[in-house]
Design an enzyme around this catalytic site. Structure first.
Site, PDB file in Angstrom:
ATOM      1  N   GLU A 264       0.870  -1.170   0.000  1.00  0.00           N
ATOM      2  CA  GLU A 264       0.000   0.000   0.000  1.00  0.00           C
ATOM      3  C   GLU A 264       0.912   1.226   0.000  1.00  0.00           C
ATOM      4  O   GLU A 264       1.397   1.646   1.042  1.00  0.00           O
ATOM      5  CB  GLU A 264      -0.932   0.005   1.209  1.00  0.00           C
ATOM      6  CG  GLU A 264      -1.960   1.138   1.137  1.00  0.00           C
ATOM      7  CD  GLU A 264      -2.876   1.184   2.342  1.00  0.00           C
ATOM      8  OE1 GLU A 264      -3.980   1.740   2.218  1.00  0.00           O
ATOM      9  OE2 GLU A 264      -2.496   0.680   3.417  1.00  0.00           O
TER      10      GLU A 264
ATOM     11  N   ALA B 148      -2.582   8.296   5.979  1.00  0.00           N
ATOM     12  CA  ALA B 148      -1.462   8.162   6.913  1.00  0.00           C
ATOM     13  C   ALA B 148      -0.208   7.658   6.203  1.00  0.00           C
ATOM     14  O   ALA B 148       0.436   6.695   6.637  1.00  0.00           O
ATOM     15  CB  ALA B 148      -1.844   7.241   8.054  1.00  0.00           C
ATOM     16  N   HIS B 149       0.138   8.310   5.090  1.00  0.00           N
ATOM     17  CA  HIS B 149       1.357   7.985   4.352  1.00  0.00           C
ATOM     18  C   HIS B 149       2.221   9.236   4.260  1.00  0.00           C
ATOM     19  O   HIS B 149       1.707  10.352   4.137  1.00  0.00           O
ATOM     20  CB  HIS B 149       1.019   7.473   2.946  1.00  0.00           C
ATOM     21  CG  HIS B 149       0.356   6.135   2.936  1.00  0.00           C
ATOM     22  ND1 HIS B 149       1.008   4.971   2.603  1.00  0.00           N
ATOM     23  CD2 HIS B 149      -0.915   5.759   3.240  1.00  0.00           C
ATOM     24  CE1 HIS B 149       0.176   3.952   2.685  1.00  0.00           C
ATOM     25  NE2 HIS B 149      -1.009   4.409   3.075  1.00  0.00           N
TER      26      HIS B 149
ATOM     27  N   HIS C  21      -6.302   5.232  -2.361  1.00  0.00           N
ATOM     28  CA  HIS C  21      -5.564   6.474  -2.092  1.00  0.00           C
ATOM     29  C   HIS C  21      -5.453   7.246  -3.402  1.00  0.00           C
ATOM     30  O   HIS C  21      -4.376   7.630  -3.843  1.00  0.00           O
ATOM     31  CB  HIS C  21      -4.202   6.178  -1.484  1.00  0.00           C
ATOM     32  CG  HIS C  21      -4.281   5.725  -0.061  1.00  0.00           C
ATOM     33  ND1 HIS C  21      -4.377   6.602   0.997  1.00  0.00           N
ATOM     34  CD2 HIS C  21      -4.311   4.474   0.475  1.00  0.00           C
ATOM     35  CE1 HIS C  21      -4.444   5.909   2.135  1.00  0.00           C
ATOM     36  NE2 HIS C  21      -4.412   4.615   1.842  1.00  0.00           N
TER      37      HIS C  21
ATOM     38  N   ASP D  46      -7.409  -3.327   8.019  1.00  0.00           N
ATOM     39  CA  ASP D  46      -6.464  -2.211   7.863  1.00  0.00           C
ATOM     40  C   ASP D  46      -5.805  -1.937   9.218  1.00  0.00           C
ATOM     41  O   ASP D  46      -5.495  -0.794   9.564  1.00  0.00           O
ATOM     42  CB  ASP D  46      -7.168  -0.962   7.324  1.00  0.00           C
ATOM     43  CG  ASP D  46      -6.188   0.110   6.824  1.00  0.00           C
ATOM     44  OD1 ASP D  46      -5.022  -0.222   6.585  1.00  0.00           O
ATOM     45  OD2 ASP D  46      -6.598   1.277   6.714  1.00  0.00           O
TER      46      ASP D  46
ATOM     47  N   ALA E 204      -5.377   6.712  10.916  1.00  0.00           N
ATOM     48  CA  ALA E 204      -4.154   5.988  10.566  1.00  0.00           C
ATOM     49  C   ALA E 204      -4.375   4.494  10.743  1.00  0.00           C
ATOM     50  O   ALA E 204      -3.962   3.896  11.730  1.00  0.00           O
ATOM     51  CB  ALA E 204      -2.987   6.474  11.418  1.00  0.00           C
TER      52      ALA E 204
END
Length: 381
Positions: A123, A134-135, A189, A268, A303
């Protein structure tokens, strides 16, 4: 080899429907159709017996990370989720430096080879900075097929899925490359339009990464990716049923339009799943978990989750009012099929692995069996 067992007296959910006062015969590591004379009878009257859960999107648990931890950390997280009914788990990475991701994939591949995990889900880093969640935005990059190939090769045949913002330069070519190598291309995303999402599906994408989350909402003039993903029968939609990521009406919408055969419940999950509140790292980013909800310390974005699939199952039945058979499809049958493992797992049929979960009448977990051995023994409480 463990003695043969007959789980007797439960409501057993089979591919053909639910059988009252049913039984499941376990011979060694597999489900059998006939019981040997010396089989141990386990009375599970008043309970449900369902297939072991299959999680295709999971970043960790038990205080341990799949995304950046050691092999020991990964095994700790796997064991945590097994105790909550997930007998098959795919380890999900998060956005990071490409060389680190390749090295980490090599370690995860060894665990997949040993059968501890069912493969690797990448991911990031090929996702949209507009929908990064949350990247770490500084580590995001366009999906260059050569770099996509680098990660696939680093997984040594154990790459199961990659999430892409397919509207970015190189996105469609990367989808085609993944399909050629037998890896699931997932749309997520993403800031794609409806039309761009249709192009991705036509190129071979087959999964929507946590539908509704980290993508544009539905608009009546700009229907966006959600509409394209829901309406196309080639797509399986992931849903995080924790009561935080989705309003119950959104979940009902997904089931209504996609149907139970096209939904996959996922966690997740991040490190705090099955562990507790506190400060954690998700990749390079710091996360605060409070009251079971994980958010970035900087910015406050959700997150991941602290969900386990037994909680997702109970919520789906008792809060969302879904039929038990539909929940079993979303939590076991469909993800097993996506992974190409439905000849071994995902349903209670003779010849398949003896992976199963025992739930009480209130749909609380009381037993877990994986490959014929109790992970949580219902007789011991």
């Amino acid at each position: 080899m463990a003695p043969s067992k007959v789980l007797a007296g439960a409501r057993v959910v089979l591919p053909t429907g639910t059988v009252d006062d049913g039984r499941v015969i376990v011979d060694g590591t597999r489900i059998a159709d006939t019981a040997p004379p010396n089989a141990e009878v386990v009375d599970v009257s008043g309970h449900w017996v369902v297939p072991g859960f299959v999680d295709i999107h999971n970043h960790g648990g038990g205080g341990a990370s799949f995304a950046g931890g050691t092999a020991e950390d990964v095994l700790k997280g796997v064991e945590t989720h097994r105790r909550h009914g997930t007998t098959t788990v795919v380890a999900s990475a998060v956005t990071g430096d490409l060389d680190f991701l390749a090295r980490h994939a090599g370690m995860l591949a060894e665990l997949a080879q040993q059968g501890d995990i069912a493969g690797i889900h990448f991911e990031g880093p090929f996702i949209s900075p507009c929908r990064k969640g949350a990247h770490d935005e500084q580590l995001l990059r366009d999906p260059d097929p050569a770099e996509v190939r680098k990660l696939v090769d680093a997984a040594h045949g154990h790459a199961r899925m990659m999430t892409l913002a397919t509207e970015l330069p190189g996105g469609l070519d990367s989808v085609r490359l993944l399909v050629e190598h037998g890896v699931i291309a997932a749309v997520g995303h993403t800031d794609a339009t409806y039309e761009q999402t249709v192009q991705a599906i036509d190129a071979g994408a087959t999964v929507a990464t946590h539908l509704f989350n980290a993508m544009p909402p539905v608009g009546h003039r700009a229907p966006g990716p959600i509409t394209a993903l829901l309406e196309d029968e080639r797509i399986t939609v992931e849903l995080i049923n924790d009561g935080t990521h989705l309003h119950p009406a959104a979940l009902q919408l997904a089931f209504h339009h996609a149907g139970a055969a096209r939904v996959a419940f996922i966690t997740d999950a991040m490190d705090a799943a099955g562990f507790g509140d506190g400060r954690y790292l998700l990749g390079p980013l710091e996360v605060e978990v409070a009251d079971g909800v994980a958010r970035l310390v900087e910015g406050g974005s959700i997150a991941g989750s602290t969900l386990t699939l037994d909680r997702a199952f109970k919520r789906a039945v008792t809060v969302d009012g879904l039929p038990v058979g539909d929940v079993v499809a979303a939590i076991s049958v469909n993800p097993a099929r996506l992974l190409g493992l439905d000849d071994r797992i995902g349903s209670l049929e003779p010849g398949k692995d003896a992976d199963l979960v025992v739930l009480d009448a209130a749909f609380d977990l009381v037993g877990v069996m994986r490959r014929g051995a109790w992970v949580v023994d219902p007789q011991l409480g």
